[in-house]
Design a protein around this motif. Structure first.
Motif, short mmCIF file in Angstrom:
data_model
loop_
_atom_site.label_atom_id
_atom_site.label_comp_id
_atom_site.label_asym_id
_atom_site.label_seq_id
_atom_site.Cartn_x
_atom_site.Cartn_y
_atom_site.Cartn_z
N GLY A 230 5.92 9.18 -25.96
CA GLY A 230 5.76 9.80 -27.27
C GLY A 230 7.10 10.37 -27.69
N ASN A 231 7.93 9.53 -28.30
CA ASN A 231 9.19 10.03 -28.85
C ASN A 231 8.99 10.16 -30.36
OD1 ASN A 231 11.79 10.66 -29.53
ND2 ASN A 231 12.66 8.66 -29.02
N CYS A 232 8.51 11.34 -30.78
CA CYS A 232 8.08 11.55 -32.16
C CYS A 232 9.18 12.20 -33.00
CB CYS A 232 6.84 12.44 -32.20
SG CYS A 232 5.48 11.77 -31.21
N HIS A 233 9.18 11.89 -34.31
CA HIS A 233 10.20 12.39 -35.23
C HIS A 233 9.58 13.16 -36.38
CE1 HIS A 233 11.92 8.89 -33.23
NE2 HIS A 233 13.13 9.36 -33.49
N ALA A 262 4.52 15.89 -29.38
CA ALA A 262 5.55 16.87 -29.76
C ALA A 262 6.75 16.14 -30.34
CB ALA A 262 5.98 17.68 -28.54
N MET A 263 7.40 16.75 -31.35
CA MET A 263 8.61 16.16 -31.91
C MET A 263 9.73 16.22 -30.87
SD MET A 263 10.90 17.51 -35.14
CE MET A 263 10.88 19.21 -34.61
N GLU A 264 10.48 15.12 -30.76
CA GLU A 264 11.62 15.10 -29.83
C GLU A 264 12.94 14.97 -30.58
OE1 GLU A 264 10.96 16.05 -27.06
OE2 GLU A 264 9.15 15.17 -26.19
N GLU A 311 21.81 8.21 -25.62
CA GLU A 311 20.57 8.28 -24.84
C GLU A 311 19.61 9.34 -25.39
OE1 GLU A 311 23.66 8.10 -23.03
OE2 GLU A 311 23.14 5.97 -23.26
N ASP A 312 20.19 10.41 -25.98
CA ASP A 312 19.31 11.47 -26.47
C ASP A 312 18.33 10.96 -27.52
OD1 ASP A 312 19.83 14.08 -25.21
OD2 ASP A 312 21.91 13.66 -25.79
N TRP A 313 18.76 10.00 -28.31
CA TRP A 313 17.85 9.51 -29.38
C TRP A 313 16.65 8.78 -28.80
CZ3 TRP A 313 19.82 12.69 -32.38
CH2 TRP A 313 21.18 12.75 -32.68
N TYR A 314 16.78 8.28 -27.57
CA TYR A 314 15.66 7.58 -26.93
C TYR A 314 14.76 8.52 -26.12
CZ TYR A 314 17.84 2.99 -27.77
OH TYR A 314 18.36 1.86 -28.34
N GLU A 316 12.34 11.26 -24.40
CA GLU A 316 11.14 12.07 -24.58
C GLU A 316 11.32 13.28 -23.66
OE1 GLU A 316 7.45 10.34 -23.17
OE2 GLU A 316 6.24 11.72 -24.35
N TYR A 317 11.79 14.40 -24.23
CA TYR A 317 12.15 15.53 -23.35
C TYR A 317 10.95 16.17 -22.68
CZ TYR A 317 16.57 15.22 -25.92
OH TYR A 317 17.73 14.78 -26.48
#
Lengths: 421, 421
Positions: A230-233, A262-264, A311-314, A316-317
């Motif tokens: 879930g890498n949400c924007h 959750a937004m990442e 890498e940060d844009w990919y 899911e923290y």
């Protein structure tokens, strides 16, 4: 040994297939009767189940499993009550099976419609949480499906104890005990068999880490309802109402960290960045978020923001970290989301009608939102009653998957002797 | 060589993915414009396409391909007109994309609905018939999907000639030519690549013999919309109205033999067999059908019926042969259908309301019919406008699959700043 696991799994599969034939045409009344009997059986076996869980916990301690896993594994009296409460909810859900829709006459005189039917046999593979055993079993039963459950080895005793109560309940209601089967071996070969026995199993639902799900998807010979990242924007567009953008950008990130909706990454239009970024950064600072931004974000917010790498844009923290990027407008925002995102849930904050419509059409995600927090993307908020999982696939089920995800539709035709001309 | 096929296919895949991003939000107007331009381009290249087909036919003759295959391969001026006519039909179909349904408010204040969207990229693998190239391309375009087409090696020149016209039409309408790509190699490795490039291809639609489809299903790493057999049944129940049963049992078998919705086994209730069997056998005799029956059928009809073996119950004859079995009642009929059938289309002939309802609920087939001929199970009769294929799967699409089978739904959420509590 190898061969005996294969034989064992094929017996399990055969029994599940037979049970599913009975279950598929069982009335709502019988299915609810079974679920109520399971409720009673579980109530009566609380101490046995908690004792089995204590054994699992002791073993897990000895094996030095990490604390997050121990937490997921533990069944306390409170969690046990929560499990029973969830079962009550499932009893209350509308039975999806047998619903006939779109019944209409065709020019030939036949009357054509669609009827909702169970998939047949569900194979569920999951880790640690023993409550999933009951949750999955009850949803499968309600939707007329037999289920084969393969929990984690660390939860073996807990799962078996829960299974005993479930099968007791099934027997009481006169349904085959093999409607719900819990695999009694921790041999990995059992999973290999489960996900390839296409003659006995109709769909696989994995729940667990990304590694597990990727492995299963690669090796399965049966359709998989899966959920990866879930890498949400959230995209704060130039014409956003900041009274909406600020609470949403805060809520989407900080309401809960370890959840897939959750937004990442926060995307901010360059025309509004100077005004919006310092204000949202202040709110994030209160929550002690770590911010990672593109060069333009750092130009506005300075050193409180670490530089973001590709890498940060990919990423899911699943934690108190947020990536922030300034974009030149709609096209860049959408391209970023479709490229780096995971097609889970993405939101735009804007008052511009045409841009909102465009975002809706062009963002390729299972949930696309306008002026709302990504945190709404779940089965409960969507009114599905219960959630099997959230699918990031496009085939069959997409987004939050409820009971309907375990069903299919067949065509039904009523006639008075019509033949094809 | 192996590596260059891999590179070639990945380039094709990448281009398809890019094109699909453009197509997915193309308006109905643009898509119809492209389809009309393709129509004109095809009209203008009729002689080039028929010439290419002549070359394919000559090669096929030299390779001693069988006459059935030669017949499927041939493009006559009449068949060419038929192709164009089919394209006109697709232009006339309602665009499924963008349809929003079930839009309703949730307690949180968000408004939740579902929006129909394209799957993305379709991979189509098929044999001999060059008209499938246009049919599949036009359906994919109409539903906003890019498509990669892999036809049979025997139709290579025909398919390439059709592809040239299609791409000319796409260009005229300002859409990327790579919306429709025809693989230009007959190397089998290209299929291997196509069915495993999950990053570029969202669904595989195979059309062809059972062997081809089984091979693809086994090796694919991408969901497959597939169709295996059509082993369809008509069950003449004890309370059947013979004025309906006779024409239906005749129509379902003899209206056309080589089709998947033709009846292959007739089940007759023992209570009505003495009356029904001699009458239907007379009708079948006029059609010179070969009958194969169980011992009880032969007791009634005698030596005009050959003995049926266990294999006959599994058989999809696709020809003037019919298996007949006498059953003791509903349970035996349903068990027989669910065991030996292919879950395609099965019908009961009865005037008994409760038995009809039971049959509907318990027969696990993609189309279940009451008092109607199995021959109705197709996209045209079901009003789907055009048919991608008939799916015997339960996941995603079941039974006749129209444009909707190439689409999916995403959730859409409209808000005024709602956040999760």
């Amino acid at each position: 040994m190898q061969e005996s696991i294969e034989q064992y799994m094929h017996t399990v599969g055969q029994q599940a297939r037979q049970a599913s034939r009975v279950l598929s045409s069982a009335s709502t009344q019988i299915k609810n009767h079974a679920l109520s009997a399971i409720y009673t059986a579980l109530e009566n076996s609380e101490s046995a189940i908690l004792a089995a869980n204590k054994n699992d916990m002791a073993k897990a301690h000895n094996n030095n499993l990490d604390s997050a896993l121990l937490d997921r594994l533990e069944l306390t009296p409170t969690r046990f009550k929560g499990m029973l409460h969830g079962l009550k909810d499932v009893i209350g859900l509308t039975d999806p099976i047998g619903e006939i829709t779109d019944l209409a006459y065709r020019p030939s005189g036949i009357q054509l419609g669609k009827m909702r039917v169970p998939l047949g046999v569900v194979g569920m593979i999951y880790e640690s949480r023993p409550n999933v055993t009951l949750e999955a079993a009850s949803l499968a039963l309600k939707s007329g499906n037999a289920i084969i459950l393969r929990g984690g080895s660390e939860a073996l005793e807990s799962n078996q104890a829960i299974a005993v109560a479930i099968q007791h309940g099934l027997k009481t209601a006169g349904l085959p005990e093999s409607c719900v089967q819990v695999i009694n071996t921790t041999d990995r070969e059992a999973v290999g068999q489960l996900i390839t026995m296409s003659e006995y199993v109709d769909v696989i639902v994995p729940r667990g880490g990304k590694g597990l799900i990727e492995r299963i998807t690669n090796d399965a010979r049966i359709p998989v309802i899966k959920h990866l990242d879930g890498n949400c924007h959230v995209y704060v567009e130039a014409q956003a109402d900041l009274q909406k953008a600020l609470p949403i950008a805060l809520n989407a990130k900080t309401h809960r960290y370890g959840v897939c909706n959750a937004m990442e990454t926060l995307l901010v239009d360059e025309k509004i960045a100077d005004e919006f970024l310092p204000r949202i950064a202040e709110l994030y600072a209160e929550k002690q978020l770590e911010l990672r931004g593109c060069a333009n974000v750092r130009r506005i917010l300075g050193d409180q923001v670490k530089p973001a790498s590709e890498e940060d844009w990919y990423e899911e923290y699943l934690g108190p970290i947020l990536a922030i990027k300034i974009v030149s407008g709609m096209d860049e925002a959408i391209d970023h989301i479709n490229k780096y995102g995971s097609h889970h849930t993405d939101a735009i904050i804007t008052e511009n009608f045409s841009l909102a419509r465009q975002f809706l059409a062009r963002v390729d995600s299972s949930s696309v939102m306008i002026n709302a927090s990504t945190r709404f993307a779940d089965g409960f908020e969507y009114g599905l009653g219960a959630e099997i999982g959230i699918s990031t696939d496009k085939i069959h089920a997409r987004g939050p998957v409820g009971l309907e995800g375990l069903t299919s539709q067949k065509w039904v035709v009523f006639g008075d002797g019509q033949i094809r001309q």
